[in-house]
Design a protein around this motif. Structure first.
Motif, short mmCIF file in Angstrom:
data_model
loop_
_atom_site.label_atom_id
_atom_site.label_comp_id
_atom_site.label_asym_id
_atom_site.label_seq_id
_atom_site.Cartn_x
_atom_site.Cartn_y
_atom_site.Cartn_z
N LEU A 148 31.25 14.72 -21.18
CA LEU A 148 32.65 14.47 -20.83
C LEU A 148 33.02 15.15 -19.52
O LEU A 148 33.70 14.57 -18.67
CB LEU A 148 33.56 14.96 -21.96
CG LEU A 148 33.54 14.15 -23.25
CD1 LEU A 148 34.42 14.82 -24.31
CD2 LEU A 148 34.02 12.72 -23.00
N TRP A 187 31.05 13.27 -16.50
CA TRP A 187 31.61 11.98 -16.14
C TRP A 187 33.06 12.09 -15.70
O TRP A 187 33.52 11.30 -14.85
CB TRP A 187 31.45 10.99 -17.29
CG TRP A 187 30.07 10.41 -17.32
CD1 TRP A 187 28.99 10.87 -18.01
CD2 TRP A 187 29.61 9.28 -16.59
NE1 TRP A 187 27.88 10.11 -17.76
CE2 TRP A 187 28.22 9.12 -16.90
CE3 TRP A 187 30.22 8.38 -15.71
CZ2 TRP A 187 27.46 8.09 -16.34
CZ3 TRP A 187 29.45 7.35 -15.17
CH2 TRP A 187 28.09 7.22 -15.48
N GLY A 188 33.78 13.07 -16.25
CA GLY A 188 35.14 13.30 -15.77
C GLY A 188 35.13 13.78 -14.33
O GLY A 188 35.92 13.31 -13.49
#
Length: 263
Positions: A128, A131-132
């Motif tokens: 997370l 990719w964030g």
């Protein structure tokens, strides 16, 4: 699906490649290779601080990497050559980080995982974050592409067009700090610079426009990440360095077939 550690590793490698490779084009165009290394080395100090303060490694690495990037930008033109200043700050911050680890009571840390990466240990939470961070970097590049490109090609022309090159450089430093923070667990502080520069340099020989170079750099970076993981699995080699090796092979091949006068 995400319970398979190889799937998580592949997604992590792709996320880092998609963020690092297009940004690496600006690093190549601006001849900022050492700048990327310096920011990555400083992130080790951020890792130590995050462990000491019981906070997220991503937050600590991002804070120190951003502080390093802003410091270098602010001190440029103060009488020292850029390569000298980057060398002093990069090696000093790395040394302070390695020394500071010894003063953390009760904390056991595998420094090799942060120096060379440990992509096979990436968790769902790490995905997370990766990719964030990649989404933020790509968003910054998308929103500021023309301004960043014009500032890179000609600061004087950028000024005449009402663009502040100094501001655009700060945008790049912010994006670079985010890439360093999300990539440190995947390829490690010592190899982040390679994933920034090598795919972009490989794409340069095949490109006729800046946009094409950025897209090709992302493709080559992604292939290097997946190919390195496959090689590490088959040959039982370290995953992070294997990814860089595959990227280097791409660079060697594109250089051999580069047309004279291009790049």
């Amino acid at each position: 699906m995400l319970d398979d550690f190889l799937i998580r590793a592949a997604l992590a490698g792709l996320g880092v490649a998609l963020a690092a490779a297009p940004l690496g084009c600006f690093v190549v165009w601006r001849r900022m290779a050492y700048f990327g290394d310096a920011t990555a080395h400083a992130a080790i100090l951020g890792v130590v601080l995050s462990l000491a303060l019981s906070m997220s490694v991503f937050a600590g690495a991002l804070a120190v990497a951003l502080a390093m990037a802003v410091t270098v930008s602010s001190l440029s033109g103060r009488g020292y050559g850029m390569d000298t200043m980057l060398g002093v700050l990069a090696h000093s911050s790395l040394a302070f980080g390695l020394v500071a680890v010894t003063f953390l009571p009760g904390v056991r840390i595998d420094l090799s995982a942060y120096l060379f990466g440990d992509i096979l240990a990436v968790s769902k939470g790490d995905l997370l974050v990766i990719w964030g961070g990649a989404a933020v970097v790509l968003g910054l590049l998308w929103a500021r592409w023309q301004q960043l490109l014009l500032s890179t090609l000609s600061p004087d022309l950028a000024y005449s067009a009402g663009i502040n090159p100094r501001r655009e450089q700060l945008v790049l430093t912010l994006a670079l700090a985010i890439v360093v923070a999300v990539a440190i667990k995947v390829v490690g502080a010592l190899l982040i610079g390679a994933m920034l520069i090598i795919p972009a340099a490989a794409a340069r020989a095949l490109s006729t426009t800046p946009e094409r170079m950025a897209v090709l750099a992302a493709v080559i970076g992604g292939l290097a990440a997946l190919g390195g993981l496959q090689g590490a699995f088959l040959l039982d080699t370290p995953a992070g360095p294997s990814m860089v090796c595959v990227a280097a092979i791409f660079f060697a091949v594109t250089t051999l077939f580069r047309r004279p006068g291009r790049g």
